[in-house]
Design an enzyme around this catalytic site. Structure first.
Site, PDB file in Angstrom:
ATOM      1  N   CYS A 111      45.372   8.197  18.477  1.00 17.26           N
ATOM      2  CA  CYS A 111      44.910   9.199  19.458  1.00 17.26           C
ATOM      3  C   CYS A 111      46.027   9.682  20.382  1.00 17.26           C
ATOM      4  O   CYS A 111      45.868  10.697  21.057  1.00 17.26           O
ATOM      5  CB  CYS A 111      43.758   8.641  20.282  1.00 17.26           C
ATOM      6  SG  CYS A 111      42.386   8.076  19.268  1.00 17.26           S
ATOM      7  N   HIS A 247      43.000  12.254  27.007  1.00 19.03           N
ATOM      8  CA  HIS A 247      42.377  12.057  25.694  1.00 19.03           C
ATOM      9  C   HIS A 247      40.883  11.857  25.917  1.00 19.03           C
ATOM     10  O   HIS A 247      40.469  11.085  26.790  1.00 19.03           O
ATOM     11  CB  HIS A 247      43.011  10.832  25.028  1.00 19.03           C
ATOM     12  CG  HIS A 247      42.294  10.397  23.794  1.00 19.03           C
ATOM     13  ND1 HIS A 247      41.879  11.288  22.825  1.00 19.03           N
ATOM     14  CD2 HIS A 247      41.886   9.163  23.369  1.00 19.03           C
ATOM     15  CE1 HIS A 247      41.270  10.620  21.857  1.00 19.03           C
ATOM     16  NE2 HIS A 247      41.260   9.339  22.169  1.00 19.03           N
ATOM     17  N   ASN A 277      35.186  11.849  20.343  1.00 21.06           N
ATOM     18  CA  ASN A 277      36.607  11.495  20.286  1.00 21.06           C
ATOM     19  C   ASN A 277      37.199  12.056  18.993  1.00 21.06           C
ATOM     20  O   ASN A 277      36.899  11.566  17.911  1.00 21.06           O
ATOM     21  CB  ASN A 277      36.719   9.969  20.348  1.00 21.06           C
ATOM     22  CG  ASN A 277      38.150   9.475  20.259  1.00 21.06           C
ATOM     23  OD1 ASN A 277      39.061  10.219  19.919  1.00 21.06           O
ATOM     24  ND2 ASN A 277      38.340   8.203  20.561  1.00 21.06           N
TER      25      ASN A 277
HETATM   26  N1  COA Z   1      23.730   2.167  20.496  1.00 21.10           N
HETATM   27  C1  COA Z   1      23.003   1.225  21.096  1.00 21.10           C
HETATM   28  N2  COA Z   1      23.499   0.011  21.437  1.00 21.10           N
HETATM   29  C2  COA Z   1      24.784  -0.228  21.169  1.00 21.10           C
HETATM   30  C3  COA Z   1      25.616   0.720  20.543  1.00 21.10           C
HETATM   31  C4  COA Z   1      25.033   1.952  20.191  1.00 21.10           C
HETATM   32  N3  COA Z   1      25.729   2.936  19.609  1.00 21.10           N
HETATM   33  N4  COA Z   1      26.845   0.178  20.399  1.00 21.10           N
HETATM   34  C5  COA Z   1      26.816  -1.050  20.921  1.00 21.10           C
HETATM   35  N5  COA Z   1      25.556  -1.303  21.394  1.00 21.10           N
HETATM   36  C6  COA Z   1      25.090  -2.489  22.040  1.00 21.10           C
HETATM   37  C7  COA Z   1      25.923  -3.699  21.751  1.00 21.10           C
HETATM   38  O1  COA Z   1      25.527  -4.301  20.520  1.00 21.10           O
HETATM   39  C8  COA Z   1      25.628  -4.579  22.933  1.00 21.10           C
HETATM   40  O2  COA Z   1      24.382  -5.208  22.728  1.00 21.10           O
HETATM   41  P1  COA Z   1      24.153  -6.742  23.185  1.00 21.10           P
HETATM   42  O3  COA Z   1      24.364  -6.710  24.677  1.00 21.10           O
HETATM   43  O4  COA Z   1      22.762  -6.991  22.748  1.00 21.10           O
HETATM   44  O5  COA Z   1      25.201  -7.516  22.460  1.00 21.10           O
HETATM   45  C9  COA Z   1      25.462  -3.579  24.069  1.00 21.10           C
HETATM   46  O6  COA Z   1      25.182  -2.315  23.442  1.00 21.10           O
HETATM   47  C10 COA Z   1      26.668  -3.443  24.952  1.00 21.10           C
HETATM   48  O7  COA Z   1      27.807  -3.330  24.110  1.00 21.10           O
HETATM   49  P2  COA Z   1      29.260  -3.242  24.656  1.00 21.10           P
HETATM   50  O8  COA Z   1      30.217  -3.057  23.508  1.00 21.10           O
HETATM   51  O9  COA Z   1      29.519  -4.341  25.632  1.00 21.10           O
HETATM   52  O10 COA Z   1      29.150  -1.868  25.499  1.00 21.10           O
HETATM   53  P3  COA Z   1      30.203  -1.137  26.360  1.00 21.10           P
HETATM   54  O11 COA Z   1      29.624  -0.836  27.684  1.00 21.10           O
HETATM   55  O12 COA Z   1      31.556  -1.786  26.319  1.00 21.10           O
HETATM   56  O13 COA Z   1      30.339   0.276  25.609  1.00 21.10           O
HETATM   57  C11 COA Z   1      31.808   1.374  24.094  1.00 21.10           C
HETATM   58  C12 COA Z   1      30.758   0.297  24.267  1.00 21.10           C
HETATM   59  C13 COA Z   1      32.296   1.354  22.650  1.00 21.10           C
HETATM   60  C14 COA Z   1      31.173   2.734  24.402  1.00 21.10           C
HETATM   61  C15 COA Z   1      32.971   1.099  25.086  1.00 21.10           C
HETATM   62  O14 COA Z   1      33.380  -0.234  24.992  1.00 21.10           O
HETATM   63  C16 COA Z   1      34.149   1.961  24.832  1.00 21.10           C
HETATM   64  O15 COA Z   1      34.098   3.173  24.995  1.00 21.10           O
HETATM   65  N6  COA Z   1      35.286   1.362  24.441  1.00 21.10           N
HETATM   66  C17 COA Z   1      36.467   2.139  24.131  1.00 21.10           C
HETATM   67  C18 COA Z   1      36.294   2.787  22.800  1.00 21.10           C
HETATM   68  C19 COA Z   1      37.269   3.859  22.546  1.00 21.10           C
HETATM   69  O16 COA Z   1      37.482   4.728  23.370  1.00 21.10           O
HETATM   70  N7  COA Z   1      37.868   3.843  21.348  1.00 21.10           N
HETATM   71  C20 COA Z   1      38.753   4.840  20.919  1.00 21.10           C
HETATM   72  C21 COA Z   1      40.070   4.614  21.502  1.00 21.10           C
HETATM   73  S1  COA Z   1      41.129   5.936  21.143  1.00 21.10           S
END
Ligand code: COA
Length: 356
Positions: A111, A247, A277
């Protein structure tokens, strides 16, 4: 030594839309979860190849700069989803737009790739080896999405953005950049099986894998730190920043970065609700839209910041020139699509299955 100025900009978003509601039928998720955790409402799914998206964005950028493709010396495509490993997507774009004089290469810094590319073009221009470059960010990320994995499949989308960068004796342009990487965190965001590791196999499957929370923490830190360092290098203060173009990965990451920098929300460009993204394409698409929306004023100080798989990060401080409107428009567009975003994902569902 000449400065390097962005003289043209363009974008290409494939027309097929995949909404959060469409995703509810594909994986165990909800519009509410995706919106509150990421800020994304919909994304685009490409019916054509990465180089097709790149070529249309490039034609728009060339028209905006008032340049012909044959005037380009360097054609650089930042992508982690090239049509093929060989030849580079840049060579395919060169053929599609007729940039016959251009050297052509791809650059993969995930990215952060577009800002890495901008830095390469800037340095080659300053060194005098290149007068005009096309720097493109283009991705067809949906190819690698597995809808049994709700943590990754809801975040990404397809698209392309491009800029023409030219040598200029005018002051301003790219003031400073900051590039970095931490390969020890390679495994927290990766696409295993997408290259030559392991044995050749017919069963090879490659899909995006990610440790979301770890990427989140590192992203806020890396984008904030790189932005501060680049401002210091450029000799400008945070108060002087007119617009941050980050980004577009996650609204919460962008908000946390802006808070860390003490930047008001009105100075932050956002379009991730519409496209998700798009990796290396996200910053040049956001730049093109910021210009379309009149958010870049003549002489504006713009800061770009990115992070991505690698982990990589990058930031650039850029002093905009006098012209904020395109010199001309291009009618370039993609071939029509006969299928919906959901229908275009059928091959992914056949390969991995659905998550509901
Ligand atoms: N829909 C519903 N529930 C979801 C889900 C979805 N699409 N994805 C994950 N969950 C659930 C998880 O399983 C977890 O459940 P649990 O508590 O029962 O285990 C819960 O939601 C919380 O998950 P978590 O991963 O802790 O959430 P978060 O607040 O960290 O948000 C992201 C997840 C991926 C949105 C966040 O971590 C993020 O944006 N990370 C960076 C990703 C990124 O930008 N990547 C590209 C980089 S260039």
């Amino acid at each position: 030594m000449p400065a390097s100025l962005i003289t043209g900009w363009g974008k290409c978003l494939p027309p097929a839309v995949l909404s959060n509601a469409d995703l509810e039928g594909l994986t165990d998720t909800s519009d509410e979860w995706i919106t509150t955790r990421s800020g994304i409402k919909e994304r685009r799914i490409s019916h054509v190849e990465t180089s097709d998206l790149a070529a249309v964005a490039a034609r728009h950028a060339l028209a905006a700069a008032g340049r012909g493709a044959e005037e380009i010396d360097l054609l650089l495509v930042a992508t982690c989803t090239p049509d093929r490993l060989v030849p580079a997507a840049a060579a395919l774009v060169q053929q599609k737009i007729g940039a016959a004089r251009a050297a052509a290469m791809d650059l993969n810094a995930a990215c952060s790739g577009f800002l890495y590319g901008l830095a390469v073009a800037d340095q080659m221009i300053r060194a005098g080896s290149v007068r005009r470059a096309l720097v493109i960010g283009a991705e067809k990320l949906h190819f690698f999405l597995d809808f049994t994995d709700r943590a990754t499949s809801v975040l990404f989308g397809d698209g392309a953005g491009a800029v023409v960068v030219e040598a200029s004796e005018e002051a301003g342009g790219l003031l400073a950049f900051e590039l970095g990487a931490d390969g020890t965190a390679a495994e927290i965001l990766c696409i295993p099986g997408s290259g030559t590791e392991g044995e050749p196999s017919r069963e090879r499957r490659s899909r995006v894998q990610m440790e979301g929370p770890a990427v989140f923490r590192r992203a806020v830190e890396a984008m904030g730190d790189a932005s501060l360092r680049v401002l210091e290098k450029a000799g400008v203060s945070l108060e002087e920043v007119d617009l941050l173009i980050p980004h577009q990965a996650n609204l919460r990451i962008i908000e946390a970065t802006a808070r860390r920098l003490g930047l008001d929300g009105s100075k932050v460009m956002l379009n991730l609700a519409d496209y998700g993204n798009t990796s290396a394409a996200s910053i040049p698409i956001a730049l093109a839209e910021a210009l379309e929306q009149g958010k870049v004023r003549p002489g504006a100080l713009v800061v770009f910041a990115a992070f991505g798989g690698g982990l990589t990060w990058a930031a650039a401080a850029y002093r905009w020139g006098a012209r904020v409107t395109p010199l001309a428009a291009s009618a370039a567009s993609l071939a029509p699509v006969g299928r919906s975003g959901r229908e275009l994902l059928e091959p992914n569902v056949l390969l991995y299955g659905k998550g509901v």
